[in-house]
Design an enzyme around this catalytic site. Structure first.
Site: not given
Length: 623
Positions: A365-366, A550
């Site tokens: 995930r970012h 995400h």
């Protein structure tokens, strides 16, 4: 005890009476500590120094069990040192990374010489004498090399000690047990069965082949000095879980524990009814006190991390017997017999990793996005009346890349915060240290994902060598995006202009224009499944495929690989809310069985606290 043994015990007691015990005990008695608690402190700290025992007593001043006559449990292990230990520790790390933790990881590499036994605190020093005597009698006969033969079964992997050297080692264990019985009045059960050094125990069956291949990289004939080491543990917490404290915590209520980084907490999993979600009840090893603590301030520790190392006897393989350190004291408690040489290069670890290089997918995930901290109005907070960007808080990024339609394009495509950039670099540094080899990178077209991928690659020094392939098919579920239209995302040309090394040749599974606003859940998971199929098919070579997306990607981009059906929509929504910044899922391809498997990520999770805004003017006025 027979009359002859009783007389011998009396002689030894008188002989040892004037040795080191008084020199350690007398200062504690002079400080006013009762004899029974002073002896308990000496036993709990390995009888190293009076100062360490005194510190232990001060820390345990509120320990409700301080006066309880509960002795420590002791055990004797034969531990490898030198190059062989280095190789074994490499195996420990790599097997845990590739195949998850198993029972062998709870303890350092060793051969068990006797079962755990109890010894009264005032007689512990006689165990040291028993170790020295047994060692002296065995020293000349001890083998210059201990032959180790690899043995594997469905739930066990390790080295067996064969032939006559095993008999000599067993004789040493029997001698120690006899001496301990005579000198310290202890009942010690020596190991008389097959001697073994466990590499893996109670692991998943599908990991057996990988573990065997890693084990074959260990040359058991490596140079080694074997050391008999006496350890102790607190018998009350044998069946408890052990937690290691990561962050400092000051109690907010009287029933909470004070935590300092490095503390160990004993937790009984069966006694947690009183604890609310996210909290546990535990007993501090440092203070002996019981109370509540936040579980996310800790991590699981190994069983041996709280063991205390007392004395060692090294069976030297060199002619110089003066190098042998009888009765050597050590202040270390981390369960490792000896630290690896600081001059050792990474080559041994890299060669071990090279034995098993599989095609893997790391979904990340970012990092922290700026609107996550400053809310939906973040853009208004950092925009001047004439439409220029400025930095109102240090957690806003230094600058924003150019967009064709100006700063408003960032409203629904926010960048990473400064902390998010730092998180990404930290994760990249940890991934580099783990030894993985990134061969290709795919990213959602969201700016925050591109930035995360770029900073991870930067730590590998690959930002100019490995191109980022932008795959809109792994973009967030558009139903969760604000507005009735798909967010305006950067074009490939804008990405290139912003110094993102993106591939212009990659043909994505889903072009950017194909993303529809408010798509159904079924359409979303299908989009991710098709995208992952293309990503994997375009990267047939072994190595790590990095996929930056995400929070939802950790589920929708891994379940298709694992052959699992989509999760129920309601469960999915609840699950992804719990994924933190830089959360990771790691899948490995098992070519032998023709499937993908979910394994431990190569690095640990990143946890940190919040830091609220501060207005110094209000602070001055309020004071």
């Amino acid at each position: 005890m027979a009359a002859g043994e009783t007389q011998l015990y009396a002689k030894v007691f008188n002989k040892l009476k004037g040795r080191s015990t008084p020199s350690l005990l007398d200062p504690l008695l002079g400080m006013g500590f009762p004899a029974h608690t002073a002896l308990k402190a000496l036993a709990a700290t390995g009888r190293k120094t009076a100062e360490e025992a005194s510190n232990w007593l001060h820390c345990h001043c509120n320990d409700p069990s301080l006066d309880d006559p509960i002795p420590q449990e002791y055990a004797l292990f034969l531990c490898p040192t030198g190059p062989l230990l280095d190789k074994l520790q490499d195996f420990w790390r790599e097997s845990r990374r590739q195949c998850a933790k198993n029972r062998a990881h709870e303890v350092f590499p060793h051969i068990t010489l006797c079962d755990f036994f109890t010894c009264e605190d005032q007689k512990v020093e006689y165990l040291y004498e028993a170790l020295k005597r047994a060692g002296d009698r065995t020293l000349r006969a001890f083998p210059s090399a201990v032959p180790l033969v690899l043995h594997s079964s469905i739930s066990y992997l390790g080295f067996f000690v064969d032939d006559s050297p095993a008999d000599i080692i067993r004789e040493f264990a029997v001698m120690f047990a006899t001496e301990a019985s005579v000198l310290a009045d202890c009942t010690v059960k020596p190991c008389t069965k097959q001697l073994h050094l466990t590499l893996a125990h109670k692991f998943y069956p599908h990991h057996q082949r990988t573990l065997e291949q890693l084990a074959r990289a260990i040359n058991p004939s490596h140079s080694c000095q074997w050391t008999a080491t006496l350890y102790s543990r607190d018998m009350r917490f044998v069946h408890y879980q052990t937690l290691r404290v990561l962050f400092q915590y000051k109690p907010q209520n009287v029933d909470e524990l004070t935590l300092s980084p490095g503390d160990y907490i004993f937790v009984d999993p069966t006694q947690q009814e009183e604890a609310s979600e996210g909290w546990v009840i535990g007993i501090s090893q440092r203070t002996g006190c019981r109370g509540f603590l936040p579980e996310n301030y800790t991590e699981r520790a190994s069983e041996c991390d709280t063991w205390v190392r007392h004395r060692t006897y090294t069976f030297s393989v060199t002619p110089d017997l003066s190098s042998r350190k009888d009765g050597e004291a050590s202040s270390r408690r981390n369960g490792e017999p000896n630290p690896p040489s600081s001059s050792r290069s990474l080559s041994s670890l890299q060669s071990l990793q090279a034995t098993i290089v599989r095609r893997s997918v790391l979904v990340v995930r970012h990092g922290e996005r700026v609107d996550q901290i400053f809310g939906k109005s973040w853009l208004q907070q950092c925009t001047t009346p004439d439409g220029r960007y400025y930095r109102p808080d240090l957690n806003f990024p230094r600058s924003l890349p150019k967009r064709s339609r100006g700063i408003k394009d960032f409203e629904n495509d926010p960048p990473l915060s400064s902390c998010g950039i730092f998180q990404s670099r930290m994760a990249g540094e940890a991934l580099l240290d783990s030894g993985i080899r990134i061969t290709s990178v795919f990213s959602s077209p969201a700016l925050r994902c591109l930035q995360t991928a770029k900073h991870i690659l930067g730590e590998f020094k690959l930002e100019k060598k490995v191109k980022i392939r932008v795959e809109p098919g792994i973009f967030e579920w558009t139903k969760w995006e604000a507005g009735k239209t798909t967010p305006t995302l950067m074009t490939l040309e804008e990405m290139k202009e912003a110094d993102f090394n993106v591939s212009l040749d990659y043909r994505p599974a889903f072009p950017l224009a194909s993303l529809l606003p408010a798509e159904s859940y079924d359409d979303y998971v299908h989009r991710c499944a098709v995208s992952m199929e293309q990503i994997v098919s375009t990267c047939p070579q072994d190595g790590v495929i990095l996929v930056v997306g995400h929070s939802s990607a950790l589920d929708t981009c891994t379940r298709p690989l694992l052959g699992l059906p989509p999760r129920d929509c309601a469960d999915f929504a609840q699950l992804v809310r719990k994924v933190p910044s830089l959360g990771m899922c790691f899948c490995e391809e098992n070519k032998e069985e023709g499937k993908w498997e979910l394994v431990n990520p190569p690095v640990k999770t990143l946890t940190h606290g919040s830091n609220s805004a501060f207005n110094w003017r209000n602070w001055i006025q309020g004071n």
